[in-house]
Design a protein around this motif. Sequence first.
Motif, PDB file in Angstrom:
ATOM      1  N   MET A 102      -4.456  -9.018  11.832  1.00  0.00           N
ATOM      2  CA  MET A 102      -4.592  -7.763  11.322  1.00  0.00           C
ATOM      3  C   MET A 102      -4.191  -7.861   9.782  1.00  0.00           C
ATOM      4  O   MET A 102      -3.514  -8.701   9.343  1.00  0.00           O
ATOM      5  CB  MET A 102      -3.799  -6.830  12.102  1.00  0.00           C
ATOM      6  N   MET A 103      -4.693  -6.793   9.164  1.00  0.00           N
ATOM      7  CA  MET A 103      -4.127  -6.552   7.735  1.00  0.00           C
ATOM      8  C   MET A 103      -3.258  -5.157   7.836  1.00  0.00           C
ATOM      9  O   MET A 103      -3.745  -4.078   8.535  1.00  0.00           O
ATOM     10  CB  MET A 103      -5.200  -6.281   6.689  1.00  0.00           C
ATOM     11  N   VAL A 104      -2.333  -4.901   7.248  1.00  0.00           N
ATOM     12  CA  VAL A 104      -1.766  -3.770   6.997  1.00  0.00           C
ATOM     13  C   VAL A 104      -1.382  -3.286   5.721  1.00  0.00           C
ATOM     14  O   VAL A 104      -1.118  -4.001   4.639  1.00  0.00           O
ATOM     15  CB  VAL A 104       0.004  -3.848   7.802  1.00  0.00           C
ATOM     16  N   GLY A 105      -1.978  -2.249   5.255  1.00  0.00           N
ATOM     17  CA  GLY A 105      -1.789  -1.750   4.073  1.00  0.00           C
ATOM     18  C   GLY A 105      -1.707  -0.248   4.009  1.00  0.00           C
ATOM     19  O   GLY A 105      -0.878   0.324   4.713  1.00  0.00           O
ATOM     20  N   THR A 106      -1.962   0.376   2.706  1.00  0.00           N
ATOM     21  CA  THR A 106      -1.700   1.938   2.664  1.00  0.00           C
ATOM     22  C   THR A 106      -3.045   2.652   2.244  1.00  0.00           C
ATOM     23  O   THR A 106      -4.043   1.986   1.593  1.00  0.00           O
ATOM     24  CB  THR A 106      -0.699   2.290   1.599  1.00  0.00           C
ATOM     25  N   ARG A 107      -3.247   3.777   2.763  1.00  0.00           N
ATOM     26  CA  ARG A 107      -4.271   4.646   2.396  1.00  0.00           C
ATOM     27  C   ARG A 107      -4.109   5.291   1.097  1.00  0.00           C
ATOM     28  O   ARG A 107      -4.972   6.318   0.607  1.00  0.00           O
ATOM     29  CB  ARG A 107      -4.457   5.554   3.650  1.00  0.00           C
ATOM     30  N   ASN A 108      -2.887   5.588   0.531  1.00  0.00           N
ATOM     31  CA  ASN A 108      -2.532   6.405  -0.255  1.00  0.00           C
ATOM     32  C   ASN A 108      -2.317   5.626  -1.546  1.00  0.00           C
ATOM     33  O   ASN A 108      -1.348   4.878  -1.799  1.00  0.00           O
ATOM     34  CB  ASN A 108      -1.288   7.345  -0.001  1.00  0.00           C
ATOM     35  N   GLY A 109      -3.232   6.048  -2.595  1.00  0.00           N
ATOM     36  CA  GLY A 109      -3.063   5.109  -3.875  1.00  0.00           C
ATOM     37  C   GLY A 109      -2.433   5.814  -4.973  1.00  0.00           C
ATOM     38  O   GLY A 109      -2.130   5.242  -6.042  1.00  0.00           O
ATOM     39  N   ARG A 110      -1.775   7.047  -4.701  1.00  0.00           N
ATOM     40  CA  ARG A 110      -1.215   7.692  -5.931  1.00  0.00           C
ATOM     41  C   ARG A 110       0.166   7.236  -6.010  1.00  0.00           C
ATOM     42  O   ARG A 110       0.925   6.918  -5.133  1.00  0.00           O
ATOM     43  CB  ARG A 110      -1.311   9.306  -5.428  1.00  0.00           C
ATOM     44  N   ASN A 111       0.373   7.253  -7.401  1.00  0.00           N
ATOM     45  CA  ASN A 111       2.002   7.167  -7.668  1.00  0.00           C
ATOM     46  C   ASN A 111       2.670   5.853  -7.456  1.00  0.00           C
ATOM     47  O   ASN A 111       3.642   5.515  -7.154  1.00  0.00           O
ATOM     48  CB  ASN A 111       2.810   8.248  -7.219  1.00  0.00           C
ATOM     49  N   GLN A 112       1.690   4.622  -7.228  1.00  0.00           N
ATOM     50  CA  GLN A 112       2.001   3.333  -7.132  1.00  0.00           C
ATOM     51  C   GLN A 112       1.419   2.203  -7.676  1.00  0.00           C
ATOM     52  O   GLN A 112       0.481   2.616  -8.466  1.00  0.00           O
ATOM     53  CB  GLN A 112       1.862   3.226  -5.395  1.00  0.00           C
ATOM     54  N   VAL A 113       1.937   1.315  -8.172  1.00  0.00           N
ATOM     55  CA  VAL A 113       1.672   0.351  -8.781  1.00  0.00           C
ATOM     56  C   VAL A 113       0.261  -0.213  -8.533  1.00  0.00           C
ATOM     57  O   VAL A 113      -0.367  -0.372  -9.467  1.00  0.00           O
ATOM     58  CB  VAL A 113       2.701  -0.633  -9.009  1.00  0.00           C
TER      59      VAL A 113
END
Length: 535
Positions: A102-113
């Motif tokens: 599996m891969m674990v990531g984020t769906r929210n790209g706002r306000n992050q590097v």
Amino acid sequence: MLVRLLIAAAAMLWTTAAQAEWREASTRNFIVYSEGSEADLRDFAEKLEKFDFILRRVHNVQAPPSPYRLRVFLLANTNAVGRMIGSDGVAGYYVDDARGMMMVGTRNGRNQVIDAESILLHEYTHHFMYQYFPATYPTWYSEGFAEFWGATKFLPNNVVEVGHPIEFRLRAFRPNLGFTNMSRWLHVRDMLAAQSYRDVAEVDLLYSLGWLLVRYTWENPERRRQLQQYLALVNQGVPYADAATRTFGDLTDLNSELFDYSGRNRWNVIQLPFREFDIGSINIRTVGAAEQALMEHEIRMSQGVRNADFPRFVEEVRAITARFPSDPFALRLLAEVERTANHDQAAMAAVDRLLSVAPDDPRGLMHKAMLQIDALKAANSTDRAAWDSARRLIARATELNQSDPLLFEALYDSYAAQGIVPPDEAQAALYRAHDLAPSDTRLTYKLASDFEQRGMIRDAIAIIRADAFRVPPRTNESERQRQRRERLEDRYRRAGTRRTESAREMLERLTMRLRQEEGGAAPAPRPAPAANPRN
């Protein structure tokens, strides 16, 4: 199990999203889970399929997609990713374990590097490398290569851009970009000699300089040829530092070139136009109530839970599963958790409930069989009919699902538990498991051990060497250092696993055995540890 982390320079997201429903997008190569909107989920799944299509075309991969699809979990933000893995500053990670790659990531790209899309592309590049080009890759190269391809951009009209500069990586070297008041640098000599994250003081520089060197060699044919030679020597077992000096020459010159390259103001980008992307269909569903409640526990089980934390984990799964007494997903996870905790009676009770509502559940059949086999082994049973009866349950499971590596591994392990050399069909089953999950180092070790017990030492060496050369040699380790290392390893050991020799130790032992058998003077090898029959 190997966990590849994407380390961010900083995580800058303070808000948390409200609890929402998990949805699943099923595609040709992926199963993607998200609590975001259906439209965003579809977009993520489509981009992942496009990215797989691009990597296959660029790297000329002709092999068909693996039937064992990669799962992708999109959490709310980088804070949620860090909490899941237990480490701040982690923006995403890849788990190669056969239980559930599996891969674990984020769906929210706002306000992050790092934007969410780049995180997913980075992590999938790791999977792609080890799935289709298994070899020994220094950590700096593995991360740098993933960073390079993670910066891929999708434009309208099926146009893709490759080679974009990664601004937040450049900020480590260029204070004028406003990230820091001072320049930081990792000498290329130290980076090329590093075998793991532990070999450098500032891990984010390993990512940044790794990306920079990969990108530099992408534009410089002579340095690219040297890089290929360096990787070839590493895969022959040459120490990393020696491989670097033998291929790149004066590393001070390379370091100066790379430093100058980091300061350029214009970056070349390649546009790749495609007539169309063959991505197949995307099917989306809202997952059931039990899956909603247990999704985070499913992720944690796949990445591994420490022994020290496992009793509490078991109680949590029991409490949630009690709300869903007839749900196959909940009962399947409960059976696995109880069995991992060696609660065999509770595990069998959960399995029987599972098979009463889902008689053909492959993992349920496997767990029932392995619980029976564990009992036969504990009793030193010689009842061949009982062993064969349990084994038929696993055979049935493999007929029902021919793309689950754990089922084929279990068939092999059933013979090892019986104390007999697995027959050809069992060895073929282990091969099948390894083919489905080639990046799982545990399966590679088990396959090499199988060759060893058959006296096929050269074949065992060929199987284990790529994993072995990733591990630093421990020839100068004192007894006190060994004890300290093993105590630390035990402290963080995953439930259901136990200590074994490393791939490097296996290779060294097999090499000595081969020399001895072929007439060379070599010390007597240590006995190989028994394979762990637990799945």
